[in-house]
Write an enzyme that holds these catalytic residues in place. Structure first.
Site, short mmCIF file in Angstrom:
data_model
loop_
_atom_site.label_atom_id
_atom_site.label_comp_id
_atom_site.label_asym_id
_atom_site.label_seq_id
_atom_site.Cartn_x
_atom_site.Cartn_y
_atom_site.Cartn_z
CG HIS A 130 -2.01 -1.01 1.16
ND1 HIS A 130 -3.16 -0.93 1.93
CD2 HIS A 130 -2.14 -2.11 0.39
CE1 HIS A 130 -3.95 -1.95 1.63
NE2 HIS A 130 -3.35 -2.68 0.71
CD GLU A 174 -1.56 4.46 3.62
OE1 GLU A 174 -1.40 3.68 2.64
OE2 GLU A 174 -2.67 4.87 3.98
CB SER A 201 -9.03 7.78 4.78
OG SER A 201 -9.21 7.39 6.11
CB CYS A 237 -6.87 0.18 4.55
SG CYS A 237 -5.21 -0.53 4.57
CB CYS A 273 -2.14 1.72 6.13
SG CYS A 273 -1.65 0.96 4.56
#
Ligand code: ZN
Length: 155
Positions: free
Chosen positions: A61, A63, A86, A88, A91
């Site tokens: 991801h 992040e 935002s 998940c 993360c």
């Protein structure tokens, strides 16, 4: 990877780094979520993007990619994670596990993670509701609705 840019980077300039990653991901045919980890003085520690499609790897991801590229840090409480969307659960778990102090979020309209769960752990949350982040996700969802559903865990 360590690259020092403006030592007094503004929130907008930090978002720009994450947004550029998201745009690269979009250009690669991937999920356009970008992120970057900064030290409290604005030093860029690592940046990355979702590479589910590019690497055939659902664990990359924005992040987590930025986090891994930052390498080992002595202290995460003073770091700032900037992400275009935002975070998940996965993360958010990383943010809590390592005690990252602040998360700056480009938009939370297409997906809203559990900001309250992060705040409970003392994580400062700032949602920018940036139109460019929102528009990029809108274009992506229109182009690849199945990949988007896969990314958010909808069958
Ligand atoms: Zn995630």
């Amino acid at each position: 990877m360590t690259a020092s840019i403006d030592p007094y980077l503004s929130t907008e300039a930090m978002l720009e780094v994450a947004l550029n990653e998201a745009r690269l991901g979009f250009g690669e045919g991937g999920v356009p979520v970008g992120a970057a980890l900064f030290a409290s003085d604005g030093t860029l520690l690592g940046r990355g993007r979702n590479r589910r499609v590019q690497n055939d790897d659902p664990s990359v991801h924005g992040e987590t990619d930025a986090f891994r590229r930052a390498g080992r840090q002595r202290d995460y409480r003073s770091t700032i994670m900037v992400t275009t969307l935002s975070p998940c659960w996965y993360c958010a778990g990383l943010i809590r596990q390592f005690g990252i102090g602040k998360v700056i979020i480009g938009e939370a309209r297409h997906f809203e993670g559990r900001h309250d769960w992060l705040a409970e752990a003392g994580v400062a949350i700032e949602v920018l509701d940036d139109e460019r982040c929102f528009d990029l996700m809108t274009r992506f969802i229109g182009r690849s609705p199945d990949v988007w559903k896969e990314d958010i865990g909808e069958v």
